[in-house]
Design a protein around this motif. Structure first.
Motif, short mmCIF file in Angstrom:
data_model
loop_
_atom_site.label_atom_id
_atom_site.label_comp_id
_atom_site.label_asym_id
_atom_site.label_seq_id
_atom_site.Cartn_x
_atom_site.Cartn_y
_atom_site.Cartn_z
N ALA A 161 83.29 -1.10 128.85
CA ALA A 161 84.22 -0.51 127.88
C ALA A 161 85.65 -0.97 128.13
CB ALA A 161 84.13 1.01 127.94
N SER A 162 85.99 -1.22 129.39
CA SER A 162 87.35 -1.63 129.72
C SER A 162 87.70 -3.00 129.14
CB SER A 162 87.55 -1.66 131.24
OG SER A 162 86.88 -2.77 131.83
N LEU A 163 86.69 -3.78 128.78
CA LEU A 163 86.95 -5.12 128.25
C LEU A 163 87.67 -5.08 126.90
CD1 LEU A 163 83.61 -6.96 129.15
CD2 LEU A 163 85.81 -7.09 130.34
N SER A 164 87.64 -3.93 126.25
CA SER A 164 88.36 -3.82 124.98
C SER A 164 89.86 -4.03 125.18
CB SER A 164 88.11 -2.45 124.33
OG SER A 164 88.55 -1.40 125.18
N ALA A 165 90.35 -3.83 126.41
CA ALA A 165 91.78 -4.04 126.71
C ALA A 165 92.15 -5.52 126.59
CB ALA A 165 92.11 -3.53 128.11
N LEU A 166 91.16 -6.40 126.62
CA LEU A 166 91.43 -7.84 126.55
C LEU A 166 91.33 -8.38 125.12
CD1 LEU A 166 89.35 -9.01 129.66
CD2 LEU A 166 91.79 -8.48 129.55
N LEU A 167 91.09 -7.51 124.17
CA LEU A 167 90.91 -7.96 122.80
C LEU A 167 92.22 -8.25 122.08
CD1 LEU A 167 88.04 -5.58 121.62
CD2 LEU A 167 87.85 -7.99 122.26
N GLY A 168 93.32 -7.69 122.58
CA GLY A 168 94.62 -7.94 121.95
C GLY A 168 94.67 -7.43 120.53
N SER A 171 91.81 -5.44 118.51
CA SER A 171 91.54 -4.01 118.64
C SER A 171 92.64 -3.14 118.04
CB SER A 171 91.38 -3.64 120.13
OG SER A 171 92.58 -3.90 120.84
N ALA A 172 93.72 -3.77 117.59
CA ALA A 172 94.85 -3.00 117.05
C ALA A 172 94.45 -2.30 115.75
CB ALA A 172 96.03 -3.93 116.80
N GLY A 173 94.76 -1.01 115.68
CA GLY A 173 94.52 -0.23 114.47
C GLY A 173 93.07 0.06 114.18
N ARG A 174 92.18 -0.12 115.15
CA ARG A 174 90.75 0.12 114.90
C ARG A 174 90.34 1.55 115.19
NH1 ARG A 174 87.17 -3.97 114.02
NH2 ARG A 174 87.95 -6.11 114.11
N GLY A 175 91.26 2.39 115.68
CA GLY A 175 90.91 3.77 115.97
C GLY A 175 90.23 3.91 117.32
N PRO A 176 89.22 4.79 117.46
CA PRO A 176 88.56 5.01 118.76
C PRO A 176 87.99 3.71 119.31
CG PRO A 176 87.86 6.65 117.13
CD PRO A 176 88.65 5.61 116.39
N LEU A 177 87.97 3.64 120.64
CA LEU A 177 87.44 2.45 121.27
C LEU A 177 85.98 2.25 120.90
CD1 LEU A 177 88.96 2.63 124.87
CD2 LEU A 177 89.64 1.14 122.99
N PRO A 178 85.59 1.06 120.54
CA PRO A 178 84.19 0.80 120.20
C PRO A 178 83.32 0.78 121.46
CG PRO A 178 85.43 -1.24 120.15
CD PRO A 178 86.43 -0.14 120.39
N ARG A 179 82.02 0.98 121.24
CA ARG A 179 81.07 0.87 122.34
C ARG A 179 80.84 -0.61 122.65
NH1 ARG A 179 75.29 0.91 122.13
NH2 ARG A 179 75.47 1.20 119.87
N VAL A 192 80.09 -10.08 124.35
CA VAL A 192 79.96 -8.64 124.19
C VAL A 192 79.98 -8.29 122.71
CG1 VAL A 192 81.00 -6.39 124.71
CG2 VAL A 192 81.10 -8.24 126.41
N ARG A 193 79.09 -7.38 122.32
CA ARG A 193 79.11 -6.86 120.94
C ARG A 193 79.76 -5.48 120.97
NH1 ARG A 193 74.34 -8.45 117.38
NH2 ARG A 193 75.67 -10.32 117.46
N PHE A 194 80.85 -5.33 120.25
CA PHE A 194 81.57 -4.06 120.16
C PHE A 194 81.10 -3.33 118.90
CE2 PHE A 194 84.28 -6.60 122.88
CZ PHE A 194 84.66 -5.69 123.87
N VAL A 195 80.55 -2.13 119.11
CA VAL A 195 79.98 -1.34 118.02
C VAL A 195 80.91 -0.17 117.74
CG1 VAL A 195 77.96 -0.08 117.21
CG2 VAL A 195 77.68 -1.98 118.81
N GLU A 196 81.41 -0.09 116.51
CA GLU A 196 82.36 0.94 116.13
C GLU A 196 81.66 2.18 115.59
OE1 GLU A 196 86.16 -1.64 114.77
OE2 GLU A 196 84.35 -1.95 113.58
N CYS A 201 80.28 -3.77 113.58
CA CYS A 201 80.37 -4.36 114.91
C CYS A 201 80.99 -5.74 114.83
CB CYS A 201 79.00 -4.41 115.58
SG CYS A 201 77.75 -5.33 114.67
N PHE A 202 81.47 -6.21 115.96
CA PHE A 202 82.02 -7.56 116.08
C PHE A 202 81.79 -8.05 117.49
CE2 PHE A 202 85.42 -4.67 117.25
CZ PHE A 202 86.04 -5.28 118.33
N ASP A 203 81.78 -9.36 117.66
CA ASP A 203 81.53 -9.96 118.96
C ASP A 203 82.82 -10.53 119.55
OD1 ASP A 203 78.94 -9.36 118.42
OD2 ASP A 203 78.21 -11.43 118.34
N ALA A 204 82.87 -10.52 120.87
CA ALA A 204 83.97 -11.18 121.59
C ALA A 204 83.37 -11.93 122.77
CB ALA A 204 85.00 -10.17 122.07
N ARG A 205 83.92 -13.09 123.02
CA ARG A 205 83.45 -13.95 124.10
C ARG A 205 84.50 -13.94 125.21
NH1 ARG A 205 79.08 -17.04 126.24
NH2 ARG A 205 80.02 -18.63 127.53
N PHE A 206 84.05 -13.69 126.45
CA PHE A 206 84.95 -13.68 127.60
C PHE A 206 84.54 -14.80 128.54
CE2 PHE A 206 84.68 -9.37 125.93
CZ PHE A 206 86.02 -9.05 125.75
#
Length: 231
Positions: A161-168, A171-179, A192-196, A201-206
Protein backbone atom coordinates in the motif's frame (compact mmCIF):
# COMPACT_ATOMS: atom_id res chain seq x y z
CA UNK A 1 12.37 -4.37 -19.97
CA UNK A 2 12.18 -8.01 -21.07
CA UNK A 3 12.00 -8.54 -24.81
CA UNK A 4 8.96 -10.09 -26.48
CA UNK A 5 11.00 -13.25 -27.12
CA UNK A 6 12.02 -13.46 -23.45
CA UNK A 7 8.43 -12.99 -22.33
CA UNK A 8 7.25 -15.72 -24.69
CA UNK A 9 10.03 -18.09 -23.61
CA UNK A 10 9.15 -17.42 -19.97
CA UNK A 11 5.53 -18.38 -20.61
CA UNK A 12 6.59 -21.59 -22.34
CA UNK A 13 8.75 -22.61 -19.38
CA UNK A 14 6.27 -21.44 -16.73
CA UNK A 15 3.31 -23.30 -15.24
CA UNK A 16 0.68 -21.26 -17.10
CA UNK A 17 -2.00 -23.22 -18.94
CA UNK A 18 -1.35 -24.44 -22.48
CA UNK A 19 -3.45 -26.06 -25.20
CA UNK A 20 -2.17 -27.52 -28.46
CA UNK A 21 -4.56 -26.76 -31.31
CA UNK A 22 -4.44 -29.07 -34.33
CA UNK A 23 -6.74 -28.61 -37.35
CA UNK A 24 -9.41 -31.27 -37.52
CA UNK A 25 -9.13 -32.42 -33.90
CA UNK A 26 -12.21 -32.26 -31.67
CA UNK A 27 -11.64 -29.68 -28.94
CA UNK A 28 -14.66 -30.88 -26.93
CA UNK A 29 -12.25 -32.40 -24.40
CA UNK A 30 -9.56 -29.71 -24.00
CA UNK A 31 -7.79 -31.71 -21.31
CA UNK A 32 -6.61 -34.12 -24.01
CA UNK A 33 -4.98 -31.22 -25.86
CA UNK A 34 -3.00 -29.96 -22.84
CA UNK A 35 0.62 -31.17 -22.76
CA UNK A 36 1.70 -32.83 -19.53
CA UNK A 37 5.05 -31.07 -19.78
CA UNK A 38 6.79 -28.69 -22.15
CA UNK A 39 10.35 -27.57 -22.73
CA UNK A 40 12.48 -25.82 -25.33
CA UNK A 41 15.05 -27.90 -27.19
CA UNK A 42 18.56 -26.70 -28.11
CA UNK A 43 17.42 -25.76 -31.63
CA UNK A 44 14.44 -23.78 -30.35
CA UNK A 45 11.84 -26.50 -31.01
CA UNK A 46 9.17 -27.07 -28.36
CA UNK A 47 9.12 -30.52 -26.75
CA UNK A 48 5.62 -31.46 -25.61
CA UNK A 49 4.74 -34.62 -23.69
CA UNK A 50 1.33 -36.28 -24.17
CA UNK A 51 -0.29 -39.59 -23.27
CA UNK A 52 0.45 -42.00 -26.09
CA UNK A 53 -3.24 -42.62 -26.75
CA UNK A 54 -4.16 -38.93 -26.98
CA UNK A 55 -5.73 -37.54 -30.18
CA UNK A 56 -2.72 -35.28 -30.72
CA UNK A 57 -0.26 -38.17 -30.74
CA UNK A 58 -2.45 -40.23 -33.08
CA UNK A 59 -2.77 -37.29 -35.46
CA UNK A 60 1.00 -36.73 -35.48
CA UNK A 61 1.62 -40.43 -36.17
CA UNK A 62 -0.81 -40.43 -39.10
CA UNK A 63 0.56 -37.23 -40.64
CA UNK A 64 4.19 -38.27 -40.88
CA UNK A 65 7.30 -36.18 -40.28
CA UNK A 66 6.72 -32.46 -40.15
CA UNK A 67 3.43 -32.48 -42.05
CA UNK A 68 1.00 -31.62 -39.22
CA UNK A 69 0.47 -27.90 -38.50
CA UNK A 70 -0.28 -26.97 -34.90
CA UNK A 71 -0.46 -23.97 -32.59
CA UNK A 72 0.42 -23.96 -28.89
CA UNK A 73 -1.73 -21.41 -27.07
CA UNK A 74 -0.55 -20.25 -23.64
CA UNK A 75 -2.68 -18.27 -21.19
CA UNK A 76 -1.07 -16.51 -18.24
CA UNK A 77 -3.35 -15.81 -15.25
CA UNK A 78 -2.31 -13.74 -12.22
CA UNK A 79 -1.70 -15.98 -9.17
CA UNK A 80 -3.44 -13.49 -6.85
CA UNK A 81 -7.04 -12.34 -6.82
CA UNK A 82 -7.28 -9.14 -8.85
CA UNK A 83 -9.66 -7.65 -11.44
CA UNK A 84 -8.87 -8.74 -15.00
CA UNK A 85 -6.66 -11.65 -13.98
CA UNK A 86 -5.46 -12.68 -17.44
CA UNK A 87 -2.00 -11.15 -17.75
CA UNK A 88 -1.20 -12.31 -21.24
CA UNK A 89 -1.45 -14.84 -24.02
CA UNK A 90 1.08 -16.29 -26.45
CA UNK A 91 0.69 -18.33 -29.62
CA UNK A 92 3.47 -20.48 -31.06
CA UNK A 93 2.82 -22.00 -34.47
CA UNK A 94 4.76 -24.73 -36.19
CA UNK A 95 4.89 -28.29 -37.47
CA UNK A 96 4.36 -31.32 -35.27
CA UNK A 97 6.42 -34.52 -35.26
CA UNK A 98 6.35 -37.51 -32.90
CA UNK A 99 9.61 -38.53 -31.21
CA UNK A 100 9.15 -42.18 -30.14
CA UNK A 101 11.21 -43.46 -27.24
CA UNK A 102 12.00 -40.09 -25.65
CA UNK A 103 9.30 -40.17 -22.97
CA UNK A 104 8.25 -42.47 -20.13
CA UNK A 105 6.15 -45.57 -20.89
CA UNK A 106 2.64 -44.61 -21.89
CA UNK A 107 3.82 -41.16 -22.94
CA UNK A 108 5.01 -39.75 -26.27
CA UNK A 109 7.16 -36.71 -26.86
CA UNK A 110 6.09 -34.41 -29.68
CA UNK A 111 8.32 -31.82 -31.29
CA UNK A 112 6.83 -28.54 -32.50
CA UNK A 113 9.19 -27.01 -35.06
CA UNK A 114 8.49 -23.31 -34.56
CA UNK A 115 7.54 -21.26 -37.61
CA UNK A 116 6.37 -18.15 -35.79
CA UNK A 117 5.12 -16.79 -32.47
CA UNK A 118 3.34 -13.85 -30.94
CA UNK A 119 2.70 -12.52 -27.45
CA UNK A 120 0.03 -10.13 -26.15
CA UNK A 121 0.60 -9.26 -22.52
CA UNK A 122 1.00 -6.43 -20.02
CA UNK A 123 3.82 -4.99 -22.14
CA UNK A 124 1.83 -5.00 -25.38
CA UNK A 125 1.45 -7.15 -28.48
CA UNK A 126 4.45 -8.24 -30.52
CA UNK A 127 5.45 -10.82 -33.11
CA UNK A 128 8.40 -13.08 -32.26
CA UNK A 129 10.77 -14.64 -34.78
CA UNK A 130 11.67 -18.32 -34.28
CA UNK A 131 15.39 -17.61 -33.92
CA UNK A 132 14.71 -14.93 -31.30
CA UNK A 133 12.61 -17.38 -29.30
CA UNK A 134 15.40 -19.96 -29.61
CA UNK A 135 18.06 -17.57 -28.32
CA UNK A 136 15.98 -15.96 -25.55
CA UNK A 137 16.20 -16.99 -21.92
CA UNK A 138 13.36 -17.37 -19.46
CA UNK A 139 13.19 -14.88 -16.61
CA UNK A 140 15.18 -16.26 -13.62
CA UNK A 141 12.35 -15.43 -11.20
CA UNK A 142 9.65 -17.16 -13.24
CA UNK A 143 9.79 -20.48 -11.38
CA UNK A 144 8.99 -18.78 -8.07
CA UNK A 145 6.97 -15.78 -9.25
CA UNK A 146 3.59 -17.14 -8.14
CA UNK A 147 4.65 -17.84 -4.58
CA UNK A 148 6.56 -14.54 -4.37
CA UNK A 149 3.51 -12.54 -5.47
CA UNK A 150 1.26 -14.46 -3.08
CA UNK A 151 3.71 -13.78 -0.25
CA UNK A 152 3.83 -10.05 -1.04
CA UNK A 153 0.04 -9.96 -1.19
CA UNK A 154 -0.61 -11.74 2.11
CA UNK A 155 2.41 -10.87 4.27
CA UNK A 156 3.37 -7.40 3.03
CA UNK A 157 0.06 -5.66 2.36
CA UNK A 158 1.18 -2.57 4.29
CA UNK A 159 4.37 -2.18 2.29
CA UNK A 160 2.46 -2.75 -0.93
CA UNK A 161 0.00 0.00 0.00
CA UNK A 162 2.90 2.36 0.70
CA UNK A 163 3.89 2.21 -2.97
CA UNK A 164 1.07 4.62 -3.74
CA UNK A 165 3.41 7.33 -2.38
CA UNK A 166 5.56 6.81 -5.48
CA UNK A 167 2.76 7.45 -7.94
CA UNK A 168 3.14 11.23 -7.90
CA UNK A 169 0.53 12.97 -10.04
CA UNK A 170 -1.17 9.69 -10.86
CA UNK A 171 -2.58 9.55 -7.31
CA UNK A 172 -3.47 13.24 -7.02
CA UNK A 173 -7.17 13.87 -6.49
CA UNK A 174 -8.11 10.19 -6.50
CA UNK A 175 -9.57 10.23 -2.97
CA UNK A 176 -8.94 7.23 -0.65
CA UNK A 177 -5.81 5.25 -1.27
CA UNK A 178 -6.45 2.37 -3.67
CA UNK A 179 -5.78 -1.24 -2.77
CA UNK A 180 -2.39 -2.31 -4.08
CA UNK A 181 -2.15 -5.84 -5.50
CA UNK A 182 1.17 -7.27 -6.76
CA UNK A 183 0.42 -8.33 -10.31
CA UNK A 184 3.67 -9.39 -11.97
CA UNK A 185 7.30 -9.74 -11.04
CA UNK A 186 10.42 -10.16 -13.17
CA UNK A 187 14.11 -9.46 -12.85
CA UNK A 188 13.60 -5.84 -13.92
CA UNK A 189 10.83 -4.81 -11.55
CA UNK A 190 7.41 -5.17 -9.94
CA UNK A 191 4.06 -4.36 -11.53
CA UNK A 192 1.21 -3.43 -9.20
CA UNK A 193 -2.51 -3.14 -9.92
CA UNK A 194 -4.16 -0.40 -7.86
CA UNK A 195 -7.86 -1.10 -7.28
CA UNK A 196 -10.02 1.88 -6.31
CA UNK A 197 -13.21 1.92 -4.23
CA UNK A 198 -15.35 2.46 -7.32
CA UNK A 199 -13.98 -0.76 -8.79
CA UNK A 200 -11.79 0.94 -11.37
CA UNK A 201 -8.14 0.03 -11.47
CA UNK A 202 -4.84 1.05 -13.01
CA UNK A 203 -1.36 -0.43 -13.19
CA UNK A 204 1.99 1.01 -12.18
CA UNK A 205 5.42 -0.41 -12.88
CA UNK A 206 8.21 -0.02 -10.32
CA UNK A 207 11.63 -0.72 -11.81
CA UNK A 208 14.46 -2.11 -9.72
CA UNK A 209 17.82 -0.26 -9.63
CA UNK A 210 19.24 -3.07 -11.76
CA UNK A 211 18.25 -6.57 -12.94
CA UNK A 212 18.11 -9.18 -10.18
CA UNK A 213 19.28 -12.75 -10.66
CA UNK A 214 18.38 -14.57 -7.46
CA UNK A 215 16.40 -14.43 -4.21
CA UNK A 216 19.04 -12.37 -2.41
CA UNK A 217 19.10 -9.77 -5.17
CA UNK A 218 15.31 -9.62 -5.20
CA UNK A 219 15.18 -9.10 -1.45
CA UNK A 220 17.59 -6.16 -1.72
CA UNK A 221 15.64 -4.66 -4.63
CA UNK A 222 12.31 -4.88 -2.81
CA UNK A 223 13.84 -3.42 0.34
CA UNK A 224 15.14 -0.47 -1.66
CA UNK A 225 11.72 0.00 -3.28
CA UNK A 226 9.82 -0.07 0.01
CA UNK A 227 12.37 2.26 1.64
CA UNK A 228 11.84 4.78 -1.16
CA UNK A 229 8.08 4.61 -0.64
CA UNK A 230 8.44 5.18 3.10
CA UNK A 231 10.52 8.37 2.72
Amino acid sequence: MPSAAERTRTLVQSTCSAVLLVPGLDAAHPGQLMPESRAVGPEGDLLLCFATGSPVVRAAARAGDGELPAVLELTDVAPVSVPHRIRGRARIAGWLTALPGLAAPGRTMLRLEVSGASVDDLWGAREVEPEDLRDAGADPLAAHEAELLQHLHTAHAEQMASLSALLGERSAGRGPLPRAVPLALDRFGLRVRFVEEAGTCFDARFDFPGPVRDAAGLQRALYTLFEAAAC
